[in-house]
Design an enzyme around this catalytic site. Sequence first.
Site, mmCIF file in Angstrom:
data_model
loop_
_atom_site.group_PDB
_atom_site.id
_atom_site.type_symbol
_atom_site.label_atom_id
_atom_site.label_comp_id
_atom_site.label_asym_id
_atom_site.label_seq_id
_atom_site.Cartn_x
_atom_site.Cartn_y
_atom_site.Cartn_z
ATOM 1 N N GLU A 28 0.824 -1.180 -0.012
ATOM 2 C CA GLU A 28 0.173 -0.098 -0.111
ATOM 3 C C GLU A 28 0.880 1.277 -0.057
ATOM 4 O O GLU A 28 1.792 1.523 0.956
ATOM 5 C CB GLU A 28 -0.861 -0.057 1.262
ATOM 6 C CG GLU A 28 -1.911 -0.909 1.189
ATOM 7 C CD GLU A 28 -2.784 -0.856 2.428
ATOM 8 O OE1 GLU A 28 -2.454 -0.532 3.577
ATOM 9 O OE2 GLU A 28 -4.096 -1.391 2.326
ATOM 10 N N ASP A 47 -2.054 14.445 -7.020
ATOM 11 C CA ASP A 47 -1.356 13.291 -7.248
ATOM 12 C C ASP A 47 -0.351 13.732 -8.514
ATOM 13 O O ASP A 47 -0.977 14.057 -9.581
ATOM 14 C CB ASP A 47 -1.821 12.084 -7.588
ATOM 15 C CG ASP A 47 -2.083 11.249 -6.338
ATOM 16 O OD1 ASP A 47 -2.255 12.089 -5.331
ATOM 17 O OD2 ASP A 47 -2.414 10.062 -6.250
ATOM 18 N N HIS A 61 12.485 22.600 -5.667
ATOM 19 C CA HIS A 61 11.359 23.665 -6.062
ATOM 20 C C HIS A 61 10.429 23.592 -4.541
ATOM 21 O O HIS A 61 10.496 22.820 -3.863
ATOM 22 C CB HIS A 61 10.411 22.633 -6.806
ATOM 23 C CG HIS A 61 11.192 22.594 -8.234
ATOM 24 N ND1 HIS A 61 10.803 21.328 -9.025
ATOM 25 C CD2 HIS A 61 12.308 23.241 -9.017
ATOM 26 C CE1 HIS A 61 11.745 21.488 -10.131
ATOM 27 N NE2 HIS A 61 12.403 22.647 -10.142
ATOM 28 N N LYS A 70 4.379 16.740 0.778
ATOM 29 C CA LYS A 70 4.417 15.766 -0.721
ATOM 30 C C LYS A 70 4.805 14.562 0.299
ATOM 31 O O LYS A 70 5.628 14.369 1.043
ATOM 32 C CB LYS A 70 5.537 16.085 -1.162
ATOM 33 C CG LYS A 70 5.255 17.396 -2.277
ATOM 34 C CD LYS A 70 6.525 17.623 -2.986
ATOM 35 C CE LYS A 70 6.387 19.117 -3.712
ATOM 36 N NZ LYS A 70 7.563 19.508 -4.384
ATOM 37 N N TYR A 130 4.273 11.685 -6.393
ATOM 38 C CA TYR A 130 3.943 12.424 -5.245
ATOM 39 C C TYR A 130 2.558 12.864 -5.066
ATOM 40 O O TYR A 130 2.165 13.261 -6.076
ATOM 41 C CB TYR A 130 4.915 13.259 -5.060
ATOM 42 C CG TYR A 130 5.105 14.291 -6.249
ATOM 43 C CD1 TYR A 130 4.904 15.646 -5.914
ATOM 44 C CD2 TYR A 130 5.962 13.957 -7.509
ATOM 45 C CE1 TYR A 130 5.028 16.608 -6.832
ATOM 46 C CE2 TYR A 130 5.903 15.039 -8.418
ATOM 47 C CZ TYR A 130 5.594 16.200 -8.161
ATOM 48 O OH TYR A 130 6.059 17.246 -8.975
ATOM 49 N N ASP A 166 15.750 25.423 -13.575
ATOM 50 C CA ASP A 166 16.637 25.128 -12.546
ATOM 51 C C ASP A 166 18.101 25.183 -12.786
ATOM 52 O O ASP A 166 18.604 25.742 -11.794
ATOM 53 C CB ASP A 166 16.551 23.352 -12.547
ATOM 54 C CG ASP A 166 15.128 22.919 -11.970
ATOM 55 O OD1 ASP A 166 14.488 23.858 -11.542
ATOM 56 O OD2 ASP A 166 15.085 21.757 -12.152
#
Length: 190
Positions: A28, A47, A61, A70, A130, A166
Amino acid sequence: MDVFDGTLPGVRVIEPDVYTDDRGAFLETWNARDYGKHGLDVTFVQDNLSRSRTHVLRGLHFQNPRPQGKLITVLKGEVYDVVVDIRAGSDTFGEWEGLRLSAENGRQLYVPEGFAHGFVVTGDEALFHYKCTDFYHPEAEGVIHWNDPTLGIDWPVDDPVLSERDREAPGIEALSEERFAFGTAHTPIS
């Protein structure tokens, strides 16, 4: 399931129970009741799934206002995952923590609100999933340079593949104190 405190307040490492047999494996990745018993009593509203090739680095980030907590799971491959405390007035402001997450080890990472987050793919390819405690708000997104010498993150890749955003990101010292005003009264999840 085993849940461990990270070195930074509120960061949690989760090792779900994995059931294997000759057909494969089952676990799970989220169960509100069971995770809640371990202090992860949060509500997720979105999600996300990213697929990245070897040495791709995404981050560091964050979102503010409207920060996101998250819960991270790697579904395929392996990453080195990093969180940085960016809460104004925090005793651990600017400190970071890194952890290897993979489909094989099944570990998950909970990143609380008020932290910047990034990862680099250390295998051939990674599927990175995530769950988020708030929706994505493009006007609130921010980024800190992945290799900011002030942070001193020990990334396992010297020359990562980066997005332009980035690559051009400022260091943590270039961002205003208000940008990190998540509040100083942070109560870690217990």
